[in-house]
Design a protein around this motif. Structure first.
Motif, PDB file in Angstrom:
ATOM      1  N   LEU A 235      -5.319  41.608  82.626  1.00  0.00           N
ATOM      2  CA  LEU A 235      -4.736  40.425  82.000  1.00  0.00           C
ATOM      3  C   LEU A 235      -3.259  40.326  82.379  1.00  0.00           C
ATOM      4  CD1 LEU A 235      -5.391  38.085  79.962  1.00  0.00           C
ATOM      5  CD2 LEU A 235      -4.301  39.523  78.224  1.00  0.00           C
ATOM      6  N   PRO A 236      -2.908  39.463  83.349  1.00  0.00           N
ATOM      7  CA  PRO A 236      -1.484  39.286  83.641  1.00  0.00           C
ATOM      8  C   PRO A 236      -0.830  38.366  82.609  1.00  0.00           C
ATOM      9  CG  PRO A 236      -2.800  37.879  85.069  1.00  0.00           C
ATOM     10  CD  PRO A 236      -3.776  38.673  84.233  1.00  0.00           C
ATOM     11  N   LEU A 237       0.369  38.725  82.197  1.00  0.00           N
ATOM     12  CA  LEU A 237       1.172  37.910  81.298  1.00  0.00           C
ATOM     13  C   LEU A 237       2.369  37.421  82.112  1.00  0.00           C
ATOM     14  CD1 LEU A 237       1.204  40.308  78.191  1.00  0.00           C
ATOM     15  CD2 LEU A 237      -0.447  38.491  78.717  1.00  0.00           C
ATOM     16  N   TYR A 238       2.426  36.127  82.366  1.00  0.00           N
ATOM     17  CA  TYR A 238       3.495  35.566  83.187  1.00  0.00           C
ATOM     18  C   TYR A 238       4.604  35.020  82.292  1.00  0.00           C
ATOM     19  CZ  TYR A 238       0.227  35.882  87.078  1.00  0.00           C
ATOM     20  OH  TYR A 238      -0.638  36.351  88.041  1.00  0.00           O
ATOM     21  N   THR A 239       5.830  35.316  82.681  1.00  0.00           N
ATOM     22  CA  THR A 239       6.961  34.908  81.856  1.00  0.00           C
ATOM     23  C   THR A 239       8.144  34.564  82.735  1.00  0.00           C
ATOM     24  OG1 THR A 239       8.382  35.563  80.005  1.00  0.00           O
ATOM     25  CG2 THR A 239       7.817  37.273  81.587  1.00  0.00           C
ATOM     26  N   VAL A 240       9.121  33.893  82.148  1.00  0.00           N
ATOM     27  CA  VAL A 240      10.307  33.498  82.888  1.00  0.00           C
ATOM     28  C   VAL A 240      11.530  34.007  82.123  1.00  0.00           C
ATOM     29  CG1 VAL A 240      10.236  31.228  81.791  1.00  0.00           C
ATOM     30  CG2 VAL A 240      11.604  31.552  83.835  1.00  0.00           C
ATOM     31  N   GLY A 241      12.300  34.879  82.735  1.00  0.00           N
ATOM     32  CA  GLY A 241      13.518  35.371  82.100  1.00  0.00           C
ATOM     33  C   GLY A 241      13.348  36.721  81.440  1.00  0.00           C
ATOM     34  N   PRO A 242      14.414  37.507  81.420  1.00  0.00           N
ATOM     35  CA  PRO A 242      14.347  38.877  80.895  1.00  0.00           C
ATOM     36  C   PRO A 242      14.128  38.966  79.400  1.00  0.00           C
ATOM     37  CG  PRO A 242      16.601  38.301  81.504  1.00  0.00           C
ATOM     38  CD  PRO A 242      15.732  37.195  82.010  1.00  0.00           C
ATOM     39  N   ALA A 243      14.670  38.033  78.604  1.00  0.00           N
ATOM     40  CA  ALA A 243      14.533  38.140  77.147  1.00  0.00           C
ATOM     41  C   ALA A 243      13.073  37.998  76.728  1.00  0.00           C
ATOM     42  CB  ALA A 243      15.388  37.078  76.463  1.00  0.00           C
ATOM     43  N   THR A 244      12.379  37.004  77.280  1.00  0.00           N
ATOM     44  CA  THR A 244      10.970  36.817  76.959  1.00  0.00           C
ATOM     45  C   THR A 244      10.152  37.998  77.460  1.00  0.00           C
ATOM     46  OG1 THR A 244      11.316  34.443  77.191  1.00  0.00           O
ATOM     47  CG2 THR A 244       9.051  35.194  77.081  1.00  0.00           C
ATOM     48  N   SER A 245      10.523  38.529  78.615  1.00  0.00           N
ATOM     49  CA  SER A 245       9.819  39.684  79.159  1.00  0.00           C
ATOM     50  C   SER A 245       9.957  40.900  78.245  1.00  0.00           C
ATOM     51  CB  SER A 245      10.358  40.010  80.557  1.00  0.00           C
ATOM     52  OG  SER A 245       9.717  41.145  81.089  1.00  0.00           O
ATOM     53  N   ARG A 246      11.150  41.096  77.704  1.00  0.00           N
ATOM     54  CA  ARG A 246      11.346  42.242  76.796  1.00  0.00           C
ATOM     55  C   ARG A 246      10.488  42.102  75.543  1.00  0.00           C
ATOM     56  NH1 ARG A 246      16.801  41.739  78.551  1.00  0.00           N
ATOM     57  NH2 ARG A 246      17.310  40.440  76.753  1.00  0.00           N
ATOM     58  N   SER A 247      10.427  40.886  74.998  1.00  0.00           N
ATOM     59  CA  SER A 247       9.607  40.662  73.804  1.00  0.00           C
ATOM     60  C   SER A 247       8.133  40.909  74.103  1.00  0.00           C
ATOM     61  CB  SER A 247       9.797  39.234  73.288  1.00  0.00           C
ATOM     62  OG  SER A 247      11.134  39.014  72.904  1.00  0.00           O
ATOM     63  N   LEU A 248       7.683  40.445  75.268  1.00  0.00           N
ATOM     64  CA  LEU A 248       6.298  40.670  75.653  1.00  0.00           C
ATOM     65  C   LEU A 248       6.006  42.145  75.883  1.00  0.00           C
ATOM     66  CD1 LEU A 248       5.424  37.767  78.123  1.00  0.00           C
ATOM     67  CD2 LEU A 248       4.308  38.271  75.946  1.00  0.00           C
ATOM     68  N   THR A 249       6.983  42.862  76.425  1.00  0.00           N
ATOM     69  CA  THR A 249       6.787  44.293  76.664  1.00  0.00           C
ATOM     70  C   THR A 249       6.545  45.037  75.360  1.00  0.00           C
ATOM     71  OG1 THR A 249       8.140  44.220  78.666  1.00  0.00           O
ATOM     72  CG2 THR A 249       7.833  46.371  77.621  1.00  0.00           C
ATOM     73  N   THR A 250       7.319  44.715  74.336  1.00  0.00           N
ATOM     74  CA  THR A 250       7.127  45.343  73.023  1.00  0.00           C
ATOM     75  C   THR A 250       5.739  45.043  72.482  1.00  0.00           C
ATOM     76  OG1 THR A 250       9.491  45.160  72.542  1.00  0.00           O
ATOM     77  CG2 THR A 250       8.013  45.476  70.668  1.00  0.00           C
TER      78      THR A 250
END
Length: 342
Positions: free
Chosen positions: A108-123
């Motif tokens: 399941l790839p989760l595609y995102t734009v920008g580091p802040a959203t990526s950090r939230s998704l990582t958590t």
């Protein structure tokens, strides 16, 4: 103004009014600008309401197994371009047992734009979707993310972390996934009701054989906070006290306003025009009436272009949607502005 919570005149640091809600427990914009001789103040613009019926639809995808690898799979990945969409997604995932969410995370790839959203998704991923992968944080904007997905998504499901999914995409979609291509399952794009359409247009408008279907689902709604116009007016009034003080060591004083979204721009322009009229001074620049000494920066071109439609030309448009990008743009402008008086 009386009883204003904003006070700038007593500080030598340049006021910078950040039209956003302060992030908790720490805000990168506050940390960056405080360290660079600015006096940051936050004026929240947006209030958000989660779209509960649509969040329940996403919940049902997990509960029914429609995100699990195999013949019944409905979507091959998810797209996020805002913190609020991630928050809404986290809200429903937190309510589900890991025995339901974990199986869906395979391939399941989760595609995102920008580091802040990526950090939230990582958590979120680390807690509930252990096999999911996160991609696109370095792209910076929706158009770049869409082109990244066109390159990445087909390869991911043909030779990615869990290749058994690739063998099931045609079976899952059959010859009638509704998007004209057999090879790829569509992506689910969790959005607010106000968004650009560049990602679905780019993915679904690609040439045959590369086309990727996108289903958009509104998971939150956004409006202007009822208190924004009053609070912004108080902040601008307080900042004018700073402008009226002694000039700094470089000969000129300035106040900055940083705008993060088209939402609230109309109210911002109204406040600046009222302040200009009240002070009996101002400038005409680029077709927009300006309050002298107060400059405006935007987080990116979408907000800049929206302000242009209102007849208001910004002074800085950040080349990167980050505190560093905003700061670099402001410093380049200030060097030229101060130099023009020497």
């Amino acid at each position: 103004m009386t009883n204003s919570p904003f006070s700038f005149a007593s500080s030598p640091a340049t006021p910078i009014l950040l039209l956003k809600t302060k992030s908790s427990p720490a805000d990168g914009y506050e940390e960056f600008f405080s360290a660079h001789n600015y006096n940051p103040a936050f004026i929240p613009v947006l209030e958000h309401h989660f779209h509960e019926p649509n969040l329940r639809s996403v919940r049902l995808l997990f509960e029914s197994g429609a995100l699990n690898p195999g013949p019944g799979r409905k979507y091959g990945g998810l797209i996020f371009t805002s913190q609020r969409a991630v928050e809404g997604f986290a809200k429903l995932v937190d309510e589900l047992d890991d025995s339901i969410t974990s199986p869906a995370s395979h391939s399941l790839p989760l595609y995102t734009v920008g580091p802040a959203t990526s950090r939230s998704l990582t958590t979120l991923r680390d807690a509930h979707l252990p096999h999911a992968t996160i991609h696109g944080a370095e792209t910076g904007n929706g158009e770049a993310l869409a082109h990244f997905i066109l390159q990445h998504y087909p390869a991911f499901h043909s030779s990615g972390p869990s290749s058994d999914t690739a063998g099931n995409t045609a079976a899952a979609g059959g010859g009638s996934n509704g998007y004209g291509d057999d090879a790829q399952l569509p992506l689910l794009f969790l959005v607010g009701e106000q968004r650009r359409d560049i990602i679905p247009k780019t993915l679904m408008g690609a040439e045959p054989g590369r086309r990727i279907g996108v289903d958009e689902l509104v998971v939150y709604e956004t409006g202007v906070m009822g208190s924004f116009e009053r609070e912004f007016g108080e902040a601008v009034g307080a900042a004018r006290g700073y402008l009226d003080g002694d000039a700094d060591g470089q000969g000129k004083r300035a106040v900055w306003v940083v705008v993060f979204s088209p939402t609230g721009c109309d109210a911002m322009v109204r406040v600046l025009e009222k302040q200009r009229q009240r002070g009996g001074q101002g400038e005409e620049e680029g077709g927009g009436k300006r309050l002298e000494g107060i400059f405006v920066a935007t987080i990116g071109p979408t907000t800049r272009d929206h302000l242009r439609k209102l007849g208001f030309e910004v002074d800085v448009c950040a080349e990167r949607p980050s505190q560093e990008g905003v700061g670099e743009g402001i410093e380049r402008f200030m060097d030229k502005w101060r130099g023009s008086s020497s």
